[in-house]
Design a protein around this motif. Structure first.
Motif, short mmCIF file in Angstrom:
data_model
loop_
_atom_site.label_atom_id
_atom_site.label_comp_id
_atom_site.label_asym_id
_atom_site.label_seq_id
_atom_site.Cartn_x
_atom_site.Cartn_y
_atom_site.Cartn_z
N GLY A 72 0.80 -1.21 0.00
CA GLY A 72 0.00 0.00 0.00
C GLY A 72 0.83 1.26 0.00
O GLY A 72 2.00 1.26 -0.37
N LYS A 73 0.19 2.32 0.45
CA LYS A 73 0.84 3.62 0.54
C LYS A 73 1.43 3.77 1.93
O LYS A 73 0.79 3.45 2.93
CB LYS A 73 -0.16 4.72 0.24
N PHE A 74 2.66 4.25 1.96
CA PHE A 74 3.38 4.45 3.21
C PHE A 74 3.95 5.85 3.23
O PHE A 74 4.13 6.48 2.19
CB PHE A 74 4.54 3.45 3.33
N ILE A 75 4.27 6.30 4.43
CA ILE A 75 5.06 7.51 4.58
C ILE A 75 6.38 7.05 5.18
O ILE A 75 6.41 6.43 6.25
CB ILE A 75 4.38 8.54 5.50
N ILE A 76 7.45 7.26 4.44
CA ILE A 76 8.77 6.93 4.96
C ILE A 76 9.12 8.06 5.93
O ILE A 76 9.27 9.22 5.53
CB ILE A 76 9.81 6.81 3.82
N MET A 77 9.19 7.72 7.22
CA MET A 77 9.27 8.73 8.27
C MET A 77 10.69 9.11 8.66
O MET A 77 11.00 10.29 8.74
CB MET A 77 8.50 8.27 9.51
N LYS A 78 11.49 8.10 9.00
CA LYS A 78 12.85 8.42 9.47
C LYS A 78 13.74 7.20 9.40
O LYS A 78 13.28 6.07 9.39
CB LYS A 78 12.84 9.00 10.87
N HIS A 79 15.03 7.51 9.36
CA HIS A 79 16.04 6.45 9.33
C HIS A 79 16.60 6.29 10.74
O HIS A 79 17.03 7.27 11.36
CB HIS A 79 17.18 6.83 8.38
N LEU A 80 16.57 5.07 11.23
CA LEU A 80 17.17 4.75 12.52
C LEU A 80 18.38 3.85 12.27
O LEU A 80 18.66 3.49 11.13
CB LEU A 80 16.14 4.06 13.42
N LYS A 81 19.07 3.50 13.32
CA LYS A 81 20.30 2.73 13.17
C LYS A 81 20.09 1.39 12.46
O LYS A 81 20.86 1.03 11.59
CB LYS A 81 20.92 2.49 14.55
N ASN A 82 19.04 0.65 12.82
CA ASN A 82 18.85 -0.70 12.30
C ASN A 82 17.83 -0.82 11.18
O ASN A 82 17.69 -1.90 10.60
CB ASN A 82 18.46 -1.65 13.44
N TYR A 83 17.09 0.23 10.90
CA TYR A 83 16.07 0.19 9.86
C TYR A 83 15.53 1.58 9.59
O TYR A 83 15.84 2.53 10.31
CB TYR A 83 14.92 -0.76 10.22
N THR A 84 14.70 1.66 8.55
CA THR A 84 13.98 2.88 8.22
C THR A 84 12.53 2.65 8.60
O THR A 84 11.98 1.58 8.35
CB THR A 84 14.11 3.19 6.72
N VAL A 85 11.92 3.65 9.20
CA VAL A 85 10.54 3.51 9.66
C VAL A 85 9.57 3.95 8.56
O VAL A 85 9.63 5.08 8.08
CB VAL A 85 10.28 4.32 10.94
N PHE A 86 8.72 3.00 8.17
CA PHE A 86 7.63 3.24 7.21
C PHE A 86 6.33 3.28 8.02
O PHE A 86 6.06 2.36 8.80
CB PHE A 86 7.51 2.09 6.20
N MET A 87 5.54 4.31 7.83
CA MET A 87 4.23 4.40 8.47
C MET A 87 3.17 4.11 7.44
O MET A 87 3.10 4.78 6.40
CB MET A 87 4.02 5.80 9.07
N HIS A 88 2.35 3.08 7.70
CA HIS A 88 1.28 2.73 6.75
C HIS A 88 0.32 3.91 6.70
O HIS A 88 -0.09 4.43 7.73
CB HIS A 88 0.57 1.45 7.19
N ALA A 89 -0.02 4.37 5.52
CA ALA A 89 -0.80 5.59 5.34
C ALA A 89 -2.29 5.42 5.57
O ALA A 89 -3.02 6.40 5.56
CB ALA A 89 -0.55 6.18 3.95
N GLU A 90 -2.74 4.20 5.79
CA GLU A 90 -4.17 4.01 6.01
C GLU A 90 -4.53 4.40 7.44
O GLU A 90 -3.67 4.49 8.32
CB GLU A 90 -4.58 2.57 5.73
N GLU A 91 -5.82 4.63 7.66
CA GLU A 91 -6.31 4.99 8.99
C GLU A 91 -5.91 3.90 9.99
O GLU A 91 -6.12 2.72 9.75
CB GLU A 91 -7.84 5.12 8.95
N GLY A 92 -5.32 4.32 11.10
CA GLY A 92 -4.88 3.35 12.10
C GLY A 92 -3.68 2.55 11.67
O GLY A 92 -3.45 1.45 12.15
N GLY A 93 -2.91 3.09 10.73
CA GLY A 93 -1.75 2.37 10.20
C GLY A 93 -0.74 2.03 11.27
O GLY A 93 -0.81 2.50 12.41
N LYS A 94 0.21 1.23 10.92
CA LYS A 94 1.26 0.80 11.83
C LYS A 94 2.60 1.34 11.36
O LYS A 94 2.75 1.77 10.22
CB LYS A 94 1.33 -0.72 11.89
N LEU A 95 3.57 1.26 12.25
CA LEU A 95 4.94 1.61 11.92
C LEU A 95 5.72 0.32 11.68
O LEU A 95 5.60 -0.64 12.44
CB LEU A 95 5.60 2.37 13.08
N TYR A 96 6.50 0.31 10.59
CA TYR A 96 7.29 -0.87 10.23
C TYR A 96 8.76 -0.48 10.13
O TYR A 96 9.10 0.52 9.50
CB TYR A 96 6.82 -1.44 8.89
#
Length: 183
Positions: free
Chosen positions: A88-112
């Motif tokens: 789906g659609k994600f918002i790439i939010m930020k880069h951390l040491k071990n991964y990049t955080v993708f936020m699912h753009a749907e209502e109530g989405g999760k962070l991956y």
């Protein structure tokens, strides 16, 4: 962070084999000869093939059945695990040491927490360009979450108000659900 070289080779061998099978089955890009070297492939030619694959999950079962004697347990389990993908659609939010955080753009989405394949995701999308809207499919691989080799960014500029709201959403999701690192 990204996969180790041996994992990169294993991922592309498995992934490109599945794409090649999907392309042959559905005759999507008939002239395309998929090699196991991702550097020589045109991502634009692979997009309709991967879209068809994710649209028709039965292709995975058929691929496994036709190649059951060829695959070892790890390769078979990897392919089966891709049924747990998140698309789906994600918002790439930020880069951390071990991964990049993708936020699912749907209502109530999760962070991956998403790991790069052969390069850091930060190399493709530097921090100053974040947050960034993109279309992607996240798949499990080697105990982590990666993307299916194709991320399609949207060329949308976000104003300060939207950025602030996205960062608030990020903090709220992180405090309530944490960051998912395994599918």
């Amino acid at each position: 962070m990204h996969l180790r070289e041996i994992e990169v080779k294993r991922f592309y061998h498995t992934w490109l084999g599945l794409l090649e099978f999907t392309n042959r089955k559905h005759n999507i890009v008939p002239e395309l000869k998929i090699t196991r070297d991702p550097k020589v492939l045109n991502p634009q030619q692979l997009l309709p093939i991967k879209d068809k694959l994710w649209e028709d999950e039965s292709v995975i079962d058929e691929y496994l059945k036709q190649n059951e004697k060829i695959f070892d347990a790890t390769e078979r389990d990897t392919i089966i695990s891709w049924k747990r993908r998140v698309s789906g659609k994600f918002i790439i939010m930020k880069h951390l040491k071990n991964y990049t955080v993708f936020m699912h753009a749907e209502e109530g989405g999760k962070l991956y927490g998403v790991t790069g394949i052969s390069n850091l995701i930060e190399d493709m999308f530097p921090s100053p360009s974040l947050p960034l809207y993109a279309e992607a499919t996240l798949v499990p691989f080697a105990g982590r979450i990666i993307y299916d080799s194709l991320i399609e960014p949207y060329q949308i500029r976000l104003g300060p108000g939207i950025r602030k709201n996205l960062n608030n959403d990020y903090r709220n999701l992180k405090s309530v659900h944490g960051i998912v690192t395994v599918l």
